[in-house]
Design an enzyme around this catalytic site. Structure first.
Site, short mmCIF file in Angstrom:
data_model
loop_
_atom_site.label_atom_id
_atom_site.label_comp_id
_atom_site.label_asym_id
_atom_site.label_seq_id
_atom_site.Cartn_x
_atom_site.Cartn_y
_atom_site.Cartn_z
CG ASN A 13 -5.27 4.32 -0.60
OD1 ASN A 13 -5.57 3.53 -1.48
ND2 ASN A 13 -4.10 4.95 -0.57
CD1 TRP A 14 -9.47 -0.48 1.81
CD2 TRP A 14 -10.08 -2.40 0.82
NE1 TRP A 14 -10.44 -1.07 2.59
CE2 TRP A 14 -10.83 -2.25 2.01
CE3 TRP A 14 -10.29 -3.52 0.02
CZ2 TRP A 14 -11.77 -3.20 2.43
CZ3 TRP A 14 -11.24 -4.46 0.45
CH2 TRP A 14 -11.96 -4.30 1.63
CE LYS A 15 -1.65 2.78 1.57
NZ LYS A 15 -0.39 3.27 2.03
CG HIS A 96 -0.98 7.73 -2.43
ND1 HIS A 96 0.21 7.17 -2.01
CD2 HIS A 96 -1.84 7.62 -1.40
CE1 HIS A 96 0.05 6.75 -0.76
NE2 HIS A 96 -1.19 7.01 -0.37
CD GLU A 98 1.78 3.92 -0.73
OE1 GLU A 98 0.85 3.39 -1.35
OE2 GLU A 98 1.86 3.92 0.52
CD GLU A 167 -2.30 10.34 2.18
OE1 GLU A 167 -3.00 9.67 2.93
OE2 GLU A 167 -1.80 9.88 1.14
N GLY A 173 2.17 4.85 6.55
CA GLY A 173 2.51 3.46 6.86
C GLY A 173 3.62 3.30 7.88
CB SER A 212 0.41 6.68 10.78
OG SER A 212 1.45 6.08 10.03
N GLY A 233 -5.13 4.50 5.26
CA GLY A 233 -4.62 3.34 4.53
C GLY A 233 -4.85 2.07 5.31
C1 PEP Z 1 -2.25 6.29 2.57
O1 PEP Z 1 -1.51 5.53 1.97
O2 PEP Z 1 -2.97 7.08 1.96
C2 PEP Z 1 -2.24 6.22 4.02
C3 PEP Z 1 -2.74 7.22 4.67
O3 PEP Z 1 -1.68 5.09 4.57
P1 PEP Z 1 -1.58 4.72 6.15
O4 PEP Z 1 -2.87 5.16 6.80
O5 PEP Z 1 -1.39 3.25 6.17
O6 PEP Z 1 -0.41 5.48 6.67
#
Ligand code: PEP
Length: 257
Positions: A13-15, A96, A98, A167, A173, A212, A233
């Site tokens: 997931n490049w956000k 998601h 976010e 998640e 993050g 993470s 992410g």
């Molecule tokens: C995400 O935002 O879907 C995610 C898993 O982020 P990260 O791996 O950076 O925690």
């Protein structure tokens, strides 16, 4: 996603990251996806890169990170599932945290988007996960079960068109992950919830863990019962660290650090 449910699925997931200068990283990930037999690889890019990558990427599935609940119309600034499918996306991440938090998307909003994405021919990665407060007060499983039930349409997508990503909000993050028993317990809850919706055991949506995941913890996470893959992410932005996670999903060190 439209693949054999027994294969692990690793999705980056490049956000809100990715410029034209990052196209070599997309191509490097695509090459690794091609060499990584037995693992399905997805890359959820910003809208702006999807059409550009659609003609170049041959092995990874391309996806987006949001879509609107309507196929078109007077919704300034929005992008529909129909448009995503038209420009080469195969899947979309919906719900998601976010977006649930930052854009105030509740389960009803997410449900409308899931319905629209499926109607547009996309497969869906539905994200669910408890907050730190819900975890601390023993509400995590109830909260996650409720999110799944309320975010899916009454006529839920087929097991091949849907993936659920667990998640925990507090793990995204932060560098912190739940311990293995907690991840296993939640994936068990997700599995039971999907069985209760009538999905046949042989064709359950795949269950990903996200939050993470990195080259150092992926192997242990991917070994947990009912974890079919990972949503990644930060560590997906660097081909080398994403490659190390693919290695661990494949059980073979090919690309890693
Ligand atoms: C995400 O935002 O879907 C995610 C898993 O982020 P990260 O791996 O950076 O925690």
């Amino acid at each position: 996603m439209a693949n054999d449910a027994a294969r692990p699925l690793i999705v980056g997931n490049w956000k809100m990251n990715g410029l034209r200068a990052d196209l070599p990283a997309v191509m490097a990930i695509d090459a690794m996806a091609g060499a990584c037999a037995g693992v399905d690889v997805g890359l959820a890019l910003p809208f702006t890169l999807i059409p550009r990558c659609a003609g170049m990427v041959n092995h990874a599935m391309l996806g987006a990170q949001n879509c609107h609940a309507r196929p078109g119309g007077a919704f300034t600034g929005e992008v529909s599932g129909t448009m995503l499918a038209d420009c080469g996306a195969a899947f979309v991440i919906l719900g998601h945290s976010e977006r649930r938090q930052g854009q105030h998307e509740d389960n009803a909003v997410v449900q409308g988007k899931v319905r629209a994405a499926i109607a547009a021919g996309l497969s869906v990665i539905l994200c669910v996960g408890e907050s730190a407060a819900e975890r601390a007060t023993g509400q995590a499983e109830t909260a996650v079960r409720r999110q799944v039930l309320a975010s899916l349409p009454a006529d839920p997508p087929s097991g091949r068109a849907l993936t659920i990503a667990y998640e925990p909000v507090w793990a995204i993050g932060t560098g912190v992950t739940p311990d293995a028993p907690a991840i296993g317990a939640m994936h068990g809850v997700l599995r039971e919830t999907l069985l209760s919706l009538g999905y046949p055991a042989a064709l359950l949506p795949r269950l990903l863990y996200g939050g993470s995941v990195n080259a150092g913890n992926a192997a242990a996470i991917l070994r947990i019962a009912h974890v079919d893959g990972a949503l990644v992410g930060n560590a997906s932005l660097e081909p080398q660290s994403f490659g190390a996670i693919l290695d661990q999903a494949a059980g073979a060190p090919t690309f890693g650090l």
